[in-house]
Design a protein around this motif. Sequence first.
Motif, PDB file in Angstrom:
ATOM      1  N   HIS A 128       0.821  -1.213   0.000  1.00  0.00           N
ATOM      2  CA  HIS A 128       0.000   0.000   0.000  1.00  0.00           C
ATOM      3  C   HIS A 128       0.856   1.265   0.000  1.00  0.00           C
ATOM      4  N   SER A 129       1.929   1.280   0.772  1.00  0.00           N
ATOM      5  CA  SER A 129       2.745   2.494   0.850  1.00  0.00           C
ATOM      6  C   SER A 129       3.441   2.770  -0.482  1.00  0.00           C
ATOM      7  N   ILE A 130       3.783   1.725  -1.229  1.00  0.00           N
ATOM      8  CA  ILE A 130       4.387   1.901  -2.557  1.00  0.00           C
ATOM      9  C   ILE A 130       3.404   2.613  -3.483  1.00  0.00           C
ATOM     10  N   ILE A 131       2.170   2.116  -3.493  1.00  0.00           N
ATOM     11  CA  ILE A 131       1.153   2.695  -4.375  1.00  0.00           C
ATOM     12  C   ILE A 131       0.794   4.113  -3.934  1.00  0.00           C
ATOM     13  N   GLU A 132       0.761   4.353  -2.641  1.00  0.00           N
ATOM     14  CA  GLU A 132       0.443   5.703  -2.172  1.00  0.00           C
ATOM     15  C   GLU A 132       1.529   6.693  -2.579  1.00  0.00           C
ATOM     16  N   ALA A 133       2.790   6.252  -2.605  1.00  0.00           N
ATOM     17  CA  ALA A 133       3.863   7.118  -3.097  1.00  0.00           C
ATOM     18  C   ALA A 133       3.635   7.456  -4.571  1.00  0.00           C
ATOM     19  N   ILE A 134       3.299   6.444  -5.376  1.00  0.00           N
ATOM     20  CA  ILE A 134       3.046   6.674  -6.800  1.00  0.00           C
ATOM     21  C   ILE A 134       1.837   7.588  -6.989  1.00  0.00           C
ATOM     22  N   GLN A 135       0.811   7.399  -6.170  1.00  0.00           N
ATOM     23  CA  GLN A 135      -0.364   8.284  -6.255  1.00  0.00           C
ATOM     24  C   GLN A 135       0.027   9.735  -5.974  1.00  0.00           C
ATOM     25  N   ASN A 136       1.069   9.918  -5.174  1.00  0.00           N
ATOM     26  CA  ASN A 136       1.555  11.266  -4.849  1.00  0.00           C
ATOM     27  C   ASN A 136       2.684  11.717  -5.769  1.00  0.00           C
ATOM     28  N   HIS A 137       2.867  10.981  -6.891  1.00  0.00           N
ATOM     29  CA  HIS A 137       3.862  11.328  -7.910  1.00  0.00           C
ATOM     30  C   HIS A 137       5.290  11.320  -7.356  1.00  0.00           C
ATOM     31  N   ILE A 138       5.567  10.372  -6.447  1.00  0.00           N
ATOM     32  CA  ILE A 138       6.913  10.156  -5.929  1.00  0.00           C
ATOM     33  C   ILE A 138       7.454   8.876  -6.549  1.00  0.00           C
ATOM     34  N   PRO A 139       8.593   8.922  -7.276  1.00  0.00           N
ATOM     35  CA  PRO A 139       9.149   7.684  -7.833  1.00  0.00           C
ATOM     36  C   PRO A 139       9.554   6.725  -6.724  1.00  0.00           C
ATOM     37  N   VAL A 140       9.472   5.427  -7.014  1.00  0.00           N
ATOM     38  CA  VAL A 140       9.766   4.410  -6.011  1.00  0.00           C
ATOM     39  C   VAL A 140      10.982   3.584  -6.429  1.00  0.00           C
ATOM     40  N   LEU A 141      11.782   3.223  -5.446  1.00  0.00           N
ATOM     41  CA  LEU A 141      12.908   2.306  -5.619  1.00  0.00           C
ATOM     42  C   LEU A 141      12.628   1.114  -4.715  1.00  0.00           C
ATOM     43  N   ILE A 142      12.309  -0.030  -5.323  1.00  0.00           N
ATOM     44  CA  ILE A 142      11.870  -1.191  -4.555  1.00  0.00           C
ATOM     45  C   ILE A 142      12.565  -2.460  -5.056  1.00  0.00           C
ATOM     46  N   SER A 143      12.400  -3.533  -4.306  1.00  0.00           N
ATOM     47  CA  SER A 143      12.912  -4.833  -4.739  1.00  0.00           C
ATOM     48  C   SER A 143      11.962  -5.431  -5.774  1.00  0.00           C
ATOM     49  N   ASN A 144      12.359  -6.571  -6.327  1.00  0.00           N
ATOM     50  CA  ASN A 144      11.469  -7.263  -7.271  1.00  0.00           C
ATOM     51  C   ASN A 144      10.575  -8.278  -6.563  1.00  0.00           C
ATOM     52  N   ASN A 145      10.396  -8.100  -5.240  1.00  0.00           N
ATOM     53  CA  ASN A 145       9.543  -9.000  -4.457  1.00  0.00           C
ATOM     54  C   ASN A 145       8.153  -8.405  -4.219  1.00  0.00           C
ATOM     55  N   THR A 146       7.631  -7.724  -5.225  1.00  0.00           N
ATOM     56  CA  THR A 146       6.285  -7.154  -5.159  1.00  0.00           C
ATOM     57  C   THR A 146       5.605  -7.425  -6.500  1.00  0.00           C
ATOM     58  N   PRO A 147       4.310  -7.155  -6.609  1.00  0.00           N
ATOM     59  CA  PRO A 147       3.649  -7.334  -7.917  1.00  0.00           C
ATOM     60  C   PRO A 147       4.048  -6.285  -8.953  1.00  0.00           C
ATOM     61  N   TRP A 148       4.774  -5.242  -8.538  1.00  0.00           N
ATOM     62  CA  TRP A 148       5.022  -4.099  -9.418  1.00  0.00           C
ATOM     63  C   TRP A 148       6.381  -4.228 -10.078  1.00  0.00           C
ATOM     64  N   ILE A 149       6.383  -4.396 -11.397  1.00  0.00           N
ATOM     65  CA  ILE A 149       7.608  -4.643 -12.149  1.00  0.00           C
ATOM     66  C   ILE A 149       7.700  -3.690 -13.346  1.00  0.00           C
ATOM     67  N   ASN A 150       8.866  -3.684 -13.985  1.00  0.00           N
ATOM     68  CA  ASN A 150       9.111  -2.841 -15.166  1.00  0.00           C
ATOM     69  C   ASN A 150       8.793  -1.376 -14.886  1.00  0.00           C
ATOM     70  N   LEU A 151       9.155  -0.929 -13.700  1.00  0.00           N
ATOM     71  CA  LEU A 151       8.784   0.419 -13.289  1.00  0.00           C
ATOM     72  C   LEU A 151       9.538   1.499 -14.052  1.00  0.00           C
ATOM     73  N   GLN A 152      10.766   1.188 -14.469  1.00  0.00           N
ATOM     74  CA  GLN A 152      11.530   2.202 -15.191  1.00  0.00           C
ATOM     75  C   GLN A 152      10.902   2.505 -16.549  1.00  0.00           C
ATOM     76  N   SER A 153      10.463   1.466 -17.249  1.00  0.00           N
ATOM     77  CA  SER A 153       9.828   1.689 -18.548  1.00  0.00           C
ATOM     78  C   SER A 153       8.483   2.400 -18.403  1.00  0.00           C
ATOM     79  N   LYS A 154       7.864   2.251 -17.242  1.00  0.00           N
ATOM     80  CA  LYS A 154       6.594   2.930 -16.972  1.00  0.00           C
ATOM     81  C   LYS A 154       6.798   4.329 -16.403  1.00  0.00           C
TER      82      LYS A 154
END
Length: 369
Positions: free
Chosen positions: A282-308
């Motif tokens: 949830h905190s990852i998505i809330e950061a994105i909702q607030n237009h803050i880029p995220v730096l995370i591991s690949n142990n979440t459902p969210w991948i290919n973030l750089q291309s997005k």
Amino acid sequence: MKTLIVTNYYLPGIKGGGPVNSIKNIVENVNGDFDILTKSKDVGEKQNYNNIDVNEWNLSEKNRIYYLDKLALIRVHRILRTGKYDLVYLNSLFATLSIYIYFLTIFSKTKVIVAPRGELNQNALSIKKNRKKIFKFLLKYYFNFNEVLFHATSKAEEVDIKDNFNVNVKIISNLPSKRFEKVNVSFKEEKCIKIICVARISKMKNIHYAIRRLNAIKSGQVIFDIYGTFEDEEYKKYCENISLNSNIKVNFKGNTPKYILNEKYKDYNLFFLPTLGENFGHSIIEAIQNHIPVLISNNTPWINLQSKKVGFNYSLSNEEDFEKCLLKLTNMNDLEYKDSFSGFESFIENELNTEENIKKYYELLVSGQ
């Protein structure tokens, strides 16, 4: 259907993390009349929440919440008996209240849905593993008597569940928190980076790994503010005693209510969480909702973030990837920074599928389909 949601921690608590948000977002978005059974104290607290009636039903908008002062089996049994629920939704596999429900519904016709919330991730199972191994063994016998449906929030979590139990699984992603209408983005000063992390200070969140990666930044100004409760005193001391370069400042901000956090995001340039595992984050998505880029591991459902164009996700085995990324971000000026991260609204629209998932939760918890 008449549905009881059972969760160890709920509002107004602020220490329960993602599982609390998961239930809050269901209740706020799904048009159903839910009863909620929970504890009367926040994580690790001895005092009850303020302004609640303990051991009786509290009205909260269109829902009812029952705050248990003590985990008395007889009281939980009475709630189940008098409520005559068609469905009980458990917001944890291993929580104390879930264990009570397993015991009280062994020979019941009440339908039970279990949401493990990432508890069957291999990294999560490695913590207190002997205790969990014994309990998993006992649960297999319970599932032989009762037809239980598991709720997974990602394909990866479905795999984790089926690796441990021979059960039916329904996949519905978590619902994100409702957004503020206006998003304010921080100015990115060159050779300076302000980083936020919102997470429990625990081994599972891998906070020490994040702090250690910062030492790759030898010059410039680095501020890393961590908002969350300490779960383990020994781990807390370990994190606080990590040696850092003089240009790096790490601040443990403690528990912070969500309404205050929503105002804080505009002060930061990066969200950093190299977690060992998230079924949603949830905190990852809330950061994105607030237009803050995220730096995370690949142990979440969210991948290919750089291309997005919303951030980066790397394997924890590649420490150098995290460090190079942090160096690059620190050296960016505001123009480079804003050009690199322009995909937030597209991500929110295309990746979260909020309206579709609201319908799926309605079918699961309200209409019984």
